[in-house]
Design an enzyme around this catalytic site. Structure first.
Site, PDB file in Angstrom:
ATOM      1  N   ASN A 196       3.159   5.449  -5.935  1.00 23.49           N
ATOM      2  CA  ASN A 196       3.860   7.021  -6.363  1.00 23.49           C
ATOM      3  C   ASN A 196       2.605   7.896  -5.912  1.00 23.49           C
ATOM      4  OD1 ASN A 196       5.928   6.687  -8.992  1.00 23.49           O
ATOM      5  ND2 ASN A 196       4.606   4.970  -8.497  1.00 23.49           N
TER       6      ASN A 196
ATOM      7  N   GLU B  44       5.758   0.883  -7.329  1.00 17.06           N
ATOM      8  CA  GLU B  44       4.781   0.925  -8.657  1.00 17.06           C
ATOM      9  C   GLU B  44       5.525   1.468  -9.729  1.00 17.06           C
ATOM     10  OE1 GLU B  44       1.898   3.908  -8.278  1.00 17.06           O
ATOM     11  OE2 GLU B  44       0.016   2.775  -9.146  1.00 17.06           O
TER      12      GLU B  44
ATOM     13  N   CYS C 217      -0.540   0.679  -4.777  1.00 15.64           N
ATOM     14  CA  CYS C 217      -0.657   2.391  -4.596  1.00 15.64           C
ATOM     15  C   CYS C 217      -1.945   2.648  -3.912  1.00 15.64           C
ATOM     16  CB  CYS C 217      -0.281   3.270  -5.688  1.00 15.64           C
ATOM     17  SG  CYS C 217      -0.199   5.127  -5.214  1.00 15.64           S
TER      18      CYS C 217
ATOM     19  N   ASN D 184      -1.814  -1.473 -14.892  1.00 16.16           N
ATOM     20  CA  ASN D 184      -0.576  -0.981 -13.950  1.00 16.16           C
ATOM     21  C   ASN D 184      -0.800  -2.092 -13.110  1.00 16.16           C
ATOM     22  OD1 ASN D 184       0.849   0.008 -12.024  1.00 16.16           O
ATOM     23  ND2 ASN D 184      -0.411   1.988 -11.819  1.00 16.16           N
TER      24      ASN D 184
ATOM     25  N   LYS E 188      -3.845  -3.677 -11.053  1.00 20.17           N
ATOM     26  CA  LYS E 188      -4.473  -2.607 -10.206  1.00 20.17           C
ATOM     27  C   LYS E 188      -5.798  -2.450 -10.605  1.00 20.17           C
ATOM     28  CE  LYS E 188      -3.329   2.282  -8.522  1.00 20.17           C
ATOM     29  NZ  LYS E 188      -2.374   3.432  -8.700  1.00 20.17           N
TER      30      LYS E 188
ATOM     31  N   GLU F 261      -4.387   8.198 -14.582  1.00 17.78           N
ATOM     32  CA  GLU F 261      -4.175   6.486 -14.630  1.00 17.78           C
ATOM     33  C   GLU F 261      -5.517   5.937 -15.576  1.00 17.78           C
ATOM     34  OE1 GLU F 261      -2.686   4.193 -11.486  1.00 17.78           O
ATOM     35  OE2 GLU F 261      -2.333   5.931 -10.145  1.00 17.78           O
TER      36      GLU F 261
HETATM   37  N1  CDT Z   1      -0.354   5.994  -8.100  1.00 19.24           N
HETATM   38  C1  CDT Z   1      -1.520   6.278  -7.278  1.00 19.24           C
HETATM   39  O1  CDT Z   1      -2.179   5.466  -7.100  1.00 19.24           O
HETATM   40  N2  CDT Z   1      -1.393   7.417  -6.534  1.00 19.24           N
HETATM   41  C2  CDT Z   1      -2.589   7.746  -5.974  1.00 19.24           C
HETATM   42  C3  CDT Z   1      -2.591   9.272  -5.822  1.00 19.24           C
HETATM   43  C4  CDT Z   1      -3.933   9.771  -5.320  1.00 19.24           C
HETATM   44  S1  CDT Z   1      -4.546  11.183  -5.756  1.00 19.24           S
HETATM   45  C5  CDT Z   1      -5.230  10.798  -7.450  1.00 19.24           C
HETATM   46  C6  CDT Z   1      -2.370   7.431  -4.335  1.00 19.24           C
HETATM   47  O2  CDT Z   1      -3.447   6.970  -3.768  1.00 19.24           O
HETATM   48  O3  CDT Z   1      -1.429   7.736  -3.845  1.00 19.24           O
END
Ligand code: CDT
Length: 312
Positions: free
Chosen positions: A197, A47, A172, A110, A127, A146
């Site tokens: 990420n 991502e 993600c 995203n 996303k 985000e």
């Molecule tokens: N990039 C992304 O979606 N990261 C989220 C972090 C969650 S905590 C706010 C994830 O689900 O890994």
């Protein structure tokens, strides 16, 4: 006809805030060279693969803010990736920040794209499950903005016939939501590509560290694969970005739920797995034969409500 495809998971190590997109693309081209040497037909990148994970920063400066996004795909910076993949006949999945202009309105998403072995973009996903928050939050140990940088995707969860199979995408946080996989499963998906990420601690619960975060990632991806009889490649951007650590642990998962390959480092690393798309068939025709076993007359709440309604 065999439907075997060797898949490469191209995990990226950290991209620092001052690293250029040209440099990130050069690193990805190196991973494509490795994927070609190993006989891959499809490669999954993370991502937001062209930049640092910028939602951790509250940026107001217009120039820096707009530099995170791509208005065109490919453009001069990302073109080498498309050219190299087409030269090798490798399809790929790439995550990036998209700015889209519709009339006088600007939208930011995203986004990920699915590119086939000729270098043509065959699919786009935006996303849907955006985590985090929309405004600077002083209570958190770090930001996850985000909802400030992106609006929720407007394209649903489509799937595409490509590279001899049925491919779907997500990004993600989507991987934690069973609805993500099931909507694609109901379209016969055989391979889900996803980049992530994931900060290695919880900004609101610091005792939740990398082990638990990796566990939740595996749990979600393996369940999504098994319950929908599909391969899933979940590929990280990992390591220490400007003092902020992201988990690695990229995996390629079989429709049985078993992990076929796992990254061992937090750097640029290619993992590979031979994926026979026909391995999905047994599960799709037996325990997860949706047409025979699903009972949608009892699933109304899933689409009718978002939050929890407690009993009286
Ligand atoms: N990039 C992304 O979606 N990261 C989220 C972090 C969650 S905590 C706010 C994830 O689900 O890994």
């Amino acid at each position: 006809m065999s439907r075997r495809i060797k898949v490469g998971g191209a995990q990226l190590g950290p991209i620092q805030r001052d690293e250029s997109k040209d440099s990130a693309v050069a690193r990805m081209v190196t991973l494509l060279d490795r994927a070609h040497a190993e006989g891959c037909g499809f490669v999954v990148f993370p991502e937001l693969a062209l930049t640092t994970f910028f939602p951790r920063y509250y940026v107001e400066d217009a120039a820096e803010f707009s530099a995170f996004y791509e208005a065109e795909m490919p453009d001069a910076t990302t073109r080498p990736l498309f050219d190299k993949a087409a030269q090798y006949g490798i399809g790929f999945y790439l995550g990036y920040a998209e700015v889209a202009r519709e009339g006088d309105r600007t939208h930011r998403f995203n986004t990920s794209i699915l590119v086939d072995g000729t270098g043509a973009i065959v699919g786009k996903y935006r996303k849907i499950h955006l985590p985090g928050h929309a405004e600077y939050d002083p209570e958190r140990t770090f930001q996850h903005l985000e909802k400030y940088y992106f609006e929720p995707g407007d394209l649903g969860f489509p799937v595409w016939r490509a590279m001899g199979g049925i491919f779907g995408m997500c990004l993600c946080n989507d991987r934690r939501w069973p609805e993500t996989y099931r909507v694609m499963g109901l379209q016969g998906v055989e391979f889900v590509a996803l980049g992530y990420n994931t900060p290695s601690t919880n900004s609101q619960r610091p005792e939740e560290g990398p082990q638990e975060r990796l566990f939740h990632s595996d749990l979600s991806v393996q369940a999504g694969a098994y319950q929908n009889a599909t391969f899933v490649a979940a590929i990280a951007k990992a390591g220490n970005e400007d003092g902020n650590h992201l988990i690695g642990g990229s995996v390629i998962v079989h429709p049985s739920g078993r992990i076929l390959a796992r990254a061992e480092t937090e750097g640029d690393e290619l993992i590979t797995a031979d994926c026979d798309l026909d391995d999905t068939v047994f599960y799709k025709k037996t325990i997860f034969d949706f047409a025979r076993h699903r009972r949608p007359e009892h699933y109304g709440r899933i689409v009718e409500q978002t939050g929890v309604i407690l009993p009286k």
